[in-house]
Design a protein around this motif. Structure first.
Motif, PDB file in Angstrom:
ATOM      1  N   ASN A 119      -1.483  -1.891 -54.724  1.00 29.36           N
ATOM      2  CA  ASN A 119      -2.620  -2.012 -53.814  1.00 29.36           C
ATOM      3  C   ASN A 119      -3.318  -0.662 -53.623  1.00 29.36           C
ATOM      4  OD1 ASN A 119      -3.604  -1.953 -50.678  1.00 29.36           O
ATOM      5  ND2 ASN A 119      -3.920  -3.940 -51.614  1.00 29.36           N
ATOM      6  N   LEU A 120      -4.627  -0.653 -53.742  1.00 33.27           N
ATOM      7  CA  LEU A 120      -5.387   0.596 -53.654  1.00 33.27           C
ATOM      8  C   LEU A 120      -5.459   1.126 -52.231  1.00 33.27           C
ATOM      9  CD1 LEU A 120      -8.315  -0.241 -56.122  1.00 33.27           C
ATOM     10  CD2 LEU A 120      -6.163   0.961 -56.584  1.00 33.27           C
ATOM     11  N   GLN A 121      -5.519   0.235 -51.250  1.00 30.15           N
ATOM     12  CA  GLN A 121      -5.581   0.689 -49.868  1.00 30.15           C
ATOM     13  C   GLN A 121      -4.283   1.365 -49.455  1.00 30.15           C
ATOM     14  OE1 GLN A 121      -8.415   0.604 -48.108  1.00 30.15           O
ATOM     15  NE2 GLN A 121      -7.363   1.822 -46.574  1.00 30.15           N
ATOM     16  N   VAL A 122      -3.148   0.853 -49.941  1.00 29.21           N
ATOM     17  CA  VAL A 122      -1.862   1.508 -49.677  1.00 29.21           C
ATOM     18  C   VAL A 122      -1.863   2.903 -50.282  1.00 29.21           C
ATOM     19  CG1 VAL A 122       0.605   1.438 -50.165  1.00 29.21           C
ATOM     20  CG2 VAL A 122      -0.574  -0.648 -49.461  1.00 29.21           C
ATOM     21  N   LYS A 123      -2.429   3.033 -51.475  1.00 30.92           N
ATOM     22  CA  LYS A 123      -2.513   4.355 -52.097  1.00 30.92           C
ATOM     23  C   LYS A 123      -3.376   5.298 -51.256  1.00 30.92           C
ATOM     24  CE  LYS A 123      -1.756   2.898 -56.882  1.00 30.92           C
ATOM     25  NZ  LYS A 123      -2.285   2.881 -58.269  1.00 30.92           N
ATOM     26  N   ASN A 124      -4.440   4.788 -50.667  1.00 30.09           N
ATOM     27  CA  ASN A 124      -5.283   5.628 -49.809  1.00 30.09           C
ATOM     28  C   ASN A 124      -4.506   6.160 -48.614  1.00 30.09           C
ATOM     29  OD1 ASN A 124      -7.743   5.998 -51.001  1.00 30.09           O
ATOM     30  ND2 ASN A 124      -8.729   4.256 -50.051  1.00 30.09           N
ATOM     31  N   THR A 167       0.675   9.443 -39.687  1.00 28.20           N
ATOM     32  CA  THR A 167       0.199   8.955 -40.978  1.00 28.20           C
ATOM     33  C   THR A 167       1.317   8.270 -41.760  1.00 28.20           C
ATOM     34  OG1 THR A 167       0.576  11.169 -41.932  1.00 28.20           O
ATOM     35  CG2 THR A 167      -1.656  10.643 -41.147  1.00 28.20           C
ATOM     36  N   GLN A 168       2.557   8.709 -41.563  1.00 26.28           N
ATOM     37  CA  GLN A 168       3.686   8.016 -42.187  1.00 26.28           C
ATOM     38  C   GLN A 168       3.808   6.590 -41.640  1.00 26.28           C
ATOM     39  OE1 GLN A 168       6.810  10.803 -41.244  1.00 26.28           O
ATOM     40  NE2 GLN A 168       6.640  11.874 -43.201  1.00 26.28           N
ATOM     41  N   GLU A 169       3.591   6.436 -40.339  1.00 31.57           N
ATOM     42  CA  GLU A 169       3.603   5.090 -39.753  1.00 31.57           C
ATOM     43  C   GLU A 169       2.397   4.280 -40.226  1.00 31.57           C
ATOM     44  OE1 GLU A 169       6.007   3.774 -38.036  1.00 31.57           O
ATOM     45  OE2 GLU A 169       7.184   5.628 -38.023  1.00 31.57           O
ATOM     46  N   ASP A 170       1.271   4.956 -40.473  1.00 31.93           N
ATOM     47  CA  ASP A 170       0.096   4.256 -40.987  1.00 31.93           C
ATOM     48  C   ASP A 170       0.371   3.650 -42.358  1.00 31.93           C
ATOM     49  OD1 ASP A 170      -1.322   4.919 -38.730  1.00 31.93           O
ATOM     50  OD2 ASP A 170      -2.327   6.646 -39.624  1.00 31.93           O
ATOM     51  N   VAL A 171       1.108   4.389 -43.190  1.00 32.26           N
ATOM     52  CA  VAL A 171       1.469   3.867 -44.515  1.00 32.26           C
ATOM     53  C   VAL A 171       2.314   2.607 -44.366  1.00 32.26           C
ATOM     54  CG1 VAL A 171       2.783   4.342 -46.621  1.00 32.26           C
ATOM     55  CG2 VAL A 171       1.326   6.107 -45.641  1.00 32.26           C
ATOM     56  N   LEU A 172       3.288   2.670 -43.473  1.00 30.29           N
ATOM     57  CA  LEU A 172       4.159   1.512 -43.252  1.00 30.29           C
ATOM     58  C   LEU A 172       3.376   0.338 -42.674  1.00 30.29           C
ATOM     59  CD1 LEU A 172       7.098   0.668 -43.550  1.00 30.29           C
ATOM     60  CD2 LEU A 172       7.514   1.477 -41.217  1.00 30.29           C
ATOM     61  N   GLU A 220       0.180  -0.309 -43.146  1.00 25.50           N
ATOM     62  CA  GLU A 220      -0.646  -0.887 -44.205  1.00 25.50           C
ATOM     63  C   GLU A 220       0.205  -1.763 -45.125  1.00 25.50           C
ATOM     64  OE1 GLU A 220      -4.028  -1.905 -45.920  1.00 25.50           O
ATOM     65  OE2 GLU A 220      -3.924  -0.506 -44.238  1.00 25.50           O
ATOM     66  N   LYS A 221       1.428  -1.351 -45.375  1.00 26.83           N
ATOM     67  CA  LYS A 221       2.315  -2.172 -46.196  1.00 26.83           C
ATOM     68  C   LYS A 221       2.646  -3.491 -45.501  1.00 26.83           C
ATOM     69  CE  LYS A 221       4.568   1.638 -48.677  1.00 26.83           C
ATOM     70  NZ  LYS A 221       5.847   2.350 -48.939  1.00 26.83           N
ATOM     71  N   PHE A 222       2.904  -3.429 -44.210  1.00 26.85           N
ATOM     72  CA  PHE A 222       3.224  -4.654 -43.479  1.00 26.85           C
ATOM     73  C   PHE A 222       2.020  -5.602 -43.435  1.00 26.85           C
ATOM     74  CE2 PHE A 222       6.765  -2.332 -41.115  1.00 26.85           C
ATOM     75  CZ  PHE A 222       7.750  -2.968 -41.832  1.00 26.85           C
ATOM     76  N   LEU A 223       0.829  -5.056 -43.201  1.00 23.46           N
ATOM     77  CA  LEU A 223      -0.371  -5.899 -43.186  1.00 23.46           C
ATOM     78  C   LEU A 223      -0.571  -6.580 -44.538  1.00 23.46           C
ATOM     79  CD1 LEU A 223      -2.915  -3.647 -41.228  1.00 23.46           C
ATOM     80  CD2 LEU A 223      -1.720  -5.678 -40.394  1.00 23.46           C
TER      81      LEU A 223
END
Length: 445
Positions: free
Chosen positions: A37-42, A124-129, A131-134
């Motif tokens: 997923n590209l958004q996860v990469k962002n 930002t680490q929580e933001d990555v997680l 985005e993965k959950f969403l």
């Protein structure tokens, strides 16, 4: 086409064919989507940027060291840098310097900046997680949509087979003269209607698969095969108490934790801004030397570069105290702005907590409603199946007409579809509640 091109094309076709025939589980779909997923990469890039910002804030504690050199050619009337006398000759000069500055006290600005950047990194680490959950929830929703439309196709095929059997029966009875030709037209109309419904449901299934492929960013194939069976729903589904569910979710949901870290970061940024109101103390040191073409000895010869480099050396060491007095009141304004940002971060945290509570409240209420609907839906399917079986036998004996049979069949089909939809909605809702209960429903690191 040469042999190499043919073999390459054949191997590619075989690889794609084998890939498209793979059976996917929900965990495999989620894992593939997260990886591509590209958004996860962002969000990963945002985290990496915050990590570098944090590292640089630590390096800012190191002394600041800089060097300087120049080479200047002067023309016309100019001041001799060595004697300060004005000369009308062309000459050149070199200057070299090395300086260092080390802050001793700056109102704890750098220390607070380090702490703030560390909190931002955690956010930002929580933001990555998050985005993965969403993404995982979107994939799960698309996955169960496919299972729903697969069920619709299966139900409509079953209805089509029933209509086909009725059509064949009516055709024989018309041929034997037991039924009129009009009955055959009605049976054919019902059969054609069921065939159309099968086509429509297959189109919906194709569209649902496209949604899942897009969420997974799986562009190599146009079709996907999912595992055929799902784990059966338990006979008794308990609804978790809202208060305990909220307390559990409040402690680990990435969106809330991310905002908590941002509140802490805003507090440290406010303290760093207040540090600009205090005096700052620094240690300074420097080394410099120069070379001038006009620097000559008593014989009029230019003094060599090495000699001038050593003779013209200057050194200094000292301390600097800077006291902010006015500066257009900009420092005070910066403190006020940062205080507003801190209050806004606190308010955003309350908004996230409120939205989480409302979401869980809706999930619990929906879960209770779906449990009751699912139980009643199972009973309705059994009743409609029995009613249709009786209607089928009565139709075969000529006790009811085709319209009555068609109505009984449709009611049975509607009951099946409703039961399928309620069951999958209950499954998704239960999985969502399990997630907020802290259960590992997704294999996400």
């Amino acid at each position: 086409m040469n042999l190499r091109t043919y073999i390459t094309g054949l191997l590619f076709f075989v690889a794609i064919s084998g890939f498209s025939q793979e059976t996917w589980t929900l965990d495999e779909c989620v894992a593939y989507a997260i990886e591509h997923n590209l958004q996860v990469k962002n969000t990963n890039y945002n985290r990496d940027s915050s990590k570098e910002t944090y590292r640089q804030s630590i390096r800012d504690l190191l002394p600041s060291v800089g060097g300087y050199t120049d080479y200047r050619i002067r023309y016309g009337r100019s001041a001799d840098p060595n004697t300060n006398d004005y000369v009308n000759t062309e000459f050149f000069s070199n200057n070299y310097s090395l300086s260092a500055n080390m802050g001793l006290f700056q109102g704890f600005q750098k220390l607070n900046s380090i702490k703030a950047s560390k909190f931002i990194l955690k956010a930002t680490q929580e933001d990555v997680l998050q985005e993965k959950f969403l993404l995982a929830f979107r994939v799960m929703s698309a996955f169960y949509d496919i299972k729903f439309y697969e069920g619709l196709v299966a139900n409509s095929l079953e209805q089509q087979e029933i209509s086909q059997a009725n059509y064949d029966l009516v055709a024989k009875q018309v041929e034997l003269g037991i039924m009129a030709g009009a009955d055959l037209y009605e049976a054919e109309s019902n059969l054609l209607g069921d065939k159309l419904l099968v086509t429509q449901n297959r189109n919906l299934l194709t569209n649902a698969k496209l949604v899942l492929l897009q969420e997974m960013n799986l562009n190599e194939i146009t079709d996907i095969t999912l595992q055929e069976t799902l784990e059966p729903l338990p006979n008794e589904i308990e609804s978790a108490p809202l208060d305990s569910l909220y307390e559990t979710a409040r402690g680990f949901v990435p969106l809330v934790k991310s905002q908590e870290y941002r509140v802490s970061a805003a507090k440290k940024q406010l303290q760093a801004a207040r540090g600009t109101l205090y005096p700052s103390l620094s240690l300074v040191a420097g080394y410099g030397t120069s070379y001038f073409e006009t620097n000559v000895d008593e014989n009029g010869n230019i003094i060599p570069f090495k000699t001038q480099f050593n003779d013209n050396t200057s050194k200094f060491v000292g301390a600097e105290l800077s006291i902010p007095i006015s500066n257009g009141w900009s420092n005070h304004s910066r403190v006020k702005q940062q205080k507003i940002a801190y209050l806004q971060a606190q308010n955003n945290l309350k908004i996230q907590e409120q939205e989480l509570f409302q979401l869980l409240q809706q999930l619990v209420q929906t879960n209770q409603a779906l449990i009751a609907e699912y139980e009643q839906s199972n009973q309705k399917v059994e009743a409609q199946q029995l009613a249709f079986t009786i209607a089928q036998k009565r139709y075969e004996k000529g006790l009811i007409n085709a319209l009555d049979l068609f109505q009984a069949k449709n009611l049975y089909g509607v009951a099946q579809n409703e039961n399928l939809q309620v069951g999958l909605r209950l499954r998704v809702n239960k999985s969502t509640i399990d997630f907020y209960s802290g259960l590992p429903i997704f294999n996400i690191n």
